[in-house]
Design a protein around this motif. Structure first.
Motif, PDB file in Angstrom:
ATOM      1  N   ARG A  90       0.825  -1.201   0.000  1.00  0.00           N
ATOM      2  CA  ARG A  90       0.000   0.000   0.000  1.00  0.00           C
ATOM      3  C   ARG A  90       0.865   1.260   0.000  1.00  0.00           C
ATOM      4  NH1 ARG A  90      -2.754  -3.471  -1.430  1.00  0.00           N
ATOM      5  NH2 ARG A  90      -4.679  -4.258  -0.500  1.00  0.00           N
ATOM      6  N   SER A  91       0.224   2.383  -0.255  1.00  0.00           N
ATOM      7  CA  SER A  91       0.958   3.629  -0.454  1.00  0.00           C
ATOM      8  C   SER A  91       1.739   4.063   0.785  1.00  0.00           C
ATOM      9  CB  SER A  91       0.004   4.749  -0.881  1.00  0.00           C
ATOM     10  OG  SER A  91      -1.003   4.959   0.098  1.00  0.00           O
ATOM     11  N   THR A  92       1.210   3.810   1.992  1.00  0.00           N
ATOM     12  CA  THR A  92       1.914   4.239   3.208  1.00  0.00           C
ATOM     13  C   THR A  92       3.248   3.533   3.349  1.00  0.00           C
ATOM     14  OG1 THR A  92      -0.181   4.681   4.338  1.00  0.00           O
ATOM     15  CG2 THR A  92       1.772   4.411   5.719  1.00  0.00           C
ATOM     16  N   LEU A  94       4.823   1.932   0.925  1.00  0.00           N
ATOM     17  CA  LEU A  94       5.632   2.283  -0.242  1.00  0.00           C
ATOM     18  C   LEU A  94       6.366   3.594  -0.004  1.00  0.00           C
ATOM     19  CD1 LEU A  94       6.478   1.703  -3.164  1.00  0.00           C
ATOM     20  CD2 LEU A  94       4.410   2.920  -3.909  1.00  0.00           C
ATOM     21  N   ALA A  95       5.670   4.556   0.589  1.00  0.00           N
ATOM     22  CA  ALA A  95       6.301   5.853   0.875  1.00  0.00           C
ATOM     23  C   ALA A  95       7.457   5.688   1.852  1.00  0.00           C
ATOM     24  CB  ALA A  95       5.268   6.827   1.422  1.00  0.00           C
ATOM     25  N   ARG A 114      -1.222   4.749 -10.620  1.00  0.00           N
ATOM     26  CA  ARG A 114      -1.943   5.742  -9.808  1.00  0.00           C
ATOM     27  C   ARG A 114      -1.473   5.727  -8.360  1.00  0.00           C
ATOM     28  NH1 ARG A 114      -5.193   2.935  -6.698  1.00  0.00           N
ATOM     29  NH2 ARG A 114      -5.925   0.865  -7.356  1.00  0.00           N
ATOM     30  N   LEU A 115      -1.012   4.542  -7.889  1.00  0.00           N
ATOM     31  CA  LEU A 115      -0.535   4.450  -6.509  1.00  0.00           C
ATOM     32  C   LEU A 115       0.727   5.297  -6.321  1.00  0.00           C
ATOM     33  CD1 LEU A 115      -1.314   2.931  -3.883  1.00  0.00           C
ATOM     34  CD2 LEU A 115       0.365   1.210  -4.507  1.00  0.00           C
ATOM     35  N   LEU A 116       1.556   5.380  -7.351  1.00  0.00           N
ATOM     36  CA  LEU A 116       2.757   6.201  -7.254  1.00  0.00           C
ATOM     37  C   LEU A 116       2.407   7.669  -7.054  1.00  0.00           C
ATOM     38  CD1 LEU A 116       5.174   4.757  -9.974  1.00  0.00           C
ATOM     39  CD2 LEU A 116       4.696   3.926  -7.677  1.00  0.00           C
ATOM     40  N   ASP A 117       1.269   8.062  -7.610  1.00  0.00           N
ATOM     41  CA  ASP A 117       0.856   9.464  -7.482  1.00  0.00           C
ATOM     42  C   ASP A 117       0.485   9.824  -6.047  1.00  0.00           C
ATOM     43  OD1 ASP A 117       1.231   9.727 -10.220  1.00  0.00           O
ATOM     44  OD2 ASP A 117      -0.860   9.206 -10.682  1.00  0.00           O
ATOM     45  N   GLU A 118       0.261   8.791  -5.206  1.00  0.00           N
ATOM     46  CA  GLU A 118      -0.054   9.044  -3.799  1.00  0.00           C
ATOM     47  C   GLU A 118       1.202   9.179  -2.952  1.00  0.00           C
ATOM     48  OE1 GLU A 118      -2.717   6.059  -2.327  1.00  0.00           O
ATOM     49  OE2 GLU A 118      -3.921   6.047  -4.169  1.00  0.00           O
ATOM     50  N   VAL A 119       2.375   9.035  -3.579  1.00  0.00           N
ATOM     51  CA  VAL A 119       3.650   9.129  -2.867  1.00  0.00           C
ATOM     52  C   VAL A 119       4.381  10.383  -3.361  1.00  0.00           C
ATOM     53  CG1 VAL A 119       5.831   7.978  -2.348  1.00  0.00           C
ATOM     54  CG2 VAL A 119       3.750   6.625  -2.691  1.00  0.00           C
TER      55      VAL A 119
END
Length: 512
Positions: A90-92, A94-95, A114-119
């Motif tokens: 998940r994005s958290t 991943l960040a 799109r998940l990369l855009d949340e980081v």
């Protein structure tokens, strides 16, 4: 040796041989090397400002498939360090990984872009996307890189254990090479082998199948997952697979399959198990169902890839053992002072040898806890955090993770000892045991069970346990579930089992 040399050397021996089978795609060694070398040129051109250079980190956020294999070897040819991340991340998390490793470029599935855009940290990081964009990114000219040392880092594989921030396990090319040489040696791998990988190549056990296949010039059949077992079994038959790495959950699914035809596995030469100790009922079933297949029970952690292996001829006489040290390594069971314990006594497993990690990326405190000096030689040893026993011949048996020991009524309970009993009970397909808080006992033993018999009840389980276990080991709670809670690598998670219905978040522990 650097790992990209495996691909180069195998191509030089027989470039026409099939290297990768992935869905409808079949890549010869020559074609695979060409794709990886051309992508390496792209990396040199596409990284932040100056392109990807030696030592830069490349995030590989891809499903199992031929594109993931190309991305991994392209990064190595370019002199970069791969940072494979499971696509389920998940994005958290991943960040957290991105902040730690600061990648110069990201390979990403188109469905996950799109998940990369949340980081936010990836806002300006170049990316190469799967599908048509992936092939369009290939440079026309293959990279002709000069010789690089095998002391360079090859991979950062992130693990967090049951709690805490992700830790990047630093594996140099020489570490990966030492493990691969040992493993292909005792598995007797050759170019005649066809190896199946359904385990995520973002984790050590799955990635190791790619590395070892390329080392010996074998064919690697890459499948995305084990979600559709019958399709995998048919793939084993159709591709004449000789090597089948699995985890206990996969063995359990085979055991529960109706009318499973052993003829589907006629080509198999060996099965390996390394991510977690294989329960004895699973092992016995495999031995009976596929008597012609060699079964290699092993133990490993991301921090050393592999620590031990059990020669197939010892499976029946060394029941429950995960074997002896891998060639070139040393595995010992020690006490709190770091001294070897007597045969049969429980202690912590420590590993030394050229396959042991360099440490944790930018985490000196965690590195010092894991890599400690041998009190006699001064050389660094990996403290695994796992409790083992060893017999007089050095054969190792897993007891428990140190953190998993349950303290109930002042007594210590090893969860695996309870699980071994539960797995022998008729009607139980899989079992997982964890400690949960208890006002009187301190901790109570909780059993999570996947039943193969829908009529099985909690009372049945408790009666069976009472007949086969000491009182303090008998579960106080029994919970039935459709499947066991697992980490992304397929390993059953005690931390998730301790929660009602496994409600906590991801758990990505370090064992393979």
């Amino acid at each position: 040796m650097r790992i990209e040399r495996y691909l180069e050397d195998s191509t030089a021996r027989d470039g026409a041989r099939t290297a990768i089978v992935s869905g409808e795609v079949r890549l010869s060694y020559a074609r695979f090397l060409d794709l990886a070398a051309r992508m390496a040129t792209t990396l040199r051109m596409r990284g932040v400002r100056r392109g990807v250079r030696r030592g830069d980190r490349v995030l590989v956020f891809l499903d199992n498939g031929w594109q993931a294999a190309v991305a991994v070897f392209a990064a190595w040819i370019a002199g970069a360090v791969i940072c494979p991340v499971n696509p389920a991340t998940r994005s958290t998390r991943l960040a957290q990984i991105v902040r730690d490793c600061t990648p110069a470029l990201v390979f990403v599935e188109s469905r996950l872009e799109r998940l990369l855009d949340e980081v936010p940290e990836l806002a300006t990081t170049p990316r190469i996307v799967t599908g048509d964009s992936f092939e369009a990114a290939l440079d026309a000219a293959p990279l002709k890189a000069g010789p690089l040392p095998d002391t360079d880092l090859a991979a950062l594989i992130y693990t967090s254990g049951s709690t805490g921030e992700p830790k990047g396990v630093m594996l140099a090319h020489e570490n990966v090479d030492a493990a691969a040489r040992a493993i292909t040696g005792y598995l007797e791998n050759t170019e005649a082998d066809t190896i199946l990988v359904v385990l995520p190549m973002s984790f050590g056990y799955g990635l190791n199948q790619l590395v070892t296949a390329m080392r010996c010039g074998a064919t690697l059949v890459i499948e995305k997952s084990f979600a559709f077992p019958q399709a995998i079994f048919e793939k084993i038959r159709d591709e004449r697979v000789t090597g089948f790495p699995l985890v206990p959950a996969m063995a359990a699914m085979m055991m529960q399959a109706r009318d499973l035809d052993a003829a589907l596995f006629a080509s198999l030469r060996y099965i390996t198990s390394a991510a977690a100790p294989l329960p004895l009922p699973h092992l016995d079933w495999l031995r009976a169902f596929l008597p012609q297949v060699k079964l290699y029970s092993m133990y490993g952690q991301t921090e050393c890839t592999r620590a031990s292996w059990l020669p197939p001829g010892e499976v029946d006489t060394r029941r429950g053992s995960v074997g002896i040290s891998i060639p070139g390594g040393r595995a010992e069971v020690v006490d709190e002072a770091g001294e070897p314990v007597a045969p049969g006594m429980t202690g912590e497993l420590v590993i030394s040898g050229p396959h042991v990690m360099r440490g944790y990326w930018q985490n000196e405190a965690a590195t010092r806890r894991a890599l400690r000096p041998d009190p006699h030689t001064g050389g660094l040893r990996l403290h695994t955090g796992d409790l083992f026993t060893a017999d007089a011949d050095g054969y190792l048996t897993f007891v428990s993770r140190m953190d998993d020991i349950i303290k109930s009524r002042g007594e210590k309970v090893a969860p695996k000892a309870v699980e071994d009993v539960l797995c022998r009970m008729p009607g139980v397909a899989e079992a997982l045991v964890a400690g949960v808080p208890h006002e009187v006992l301190g901790q109570a033993v909780k059993a999570v069970i996947v039943a193969s018999d829908p009529a099985l009840t909690e009372r049945d389980v408790l009666r069976f346990c009472a007949r086969h276990l000491e009182d303090h080991m008998v579960p106080k709670q029994v919970e039935f579930r459709d499947f066991l809670p697992r980490t992304d690598s397929g390993k059953a998670s005690r931390r998730l089992a301790a929660d009602p219905a496994g409600t906590t978040g991801q758990d990505t522990g370090s064992p393979e």
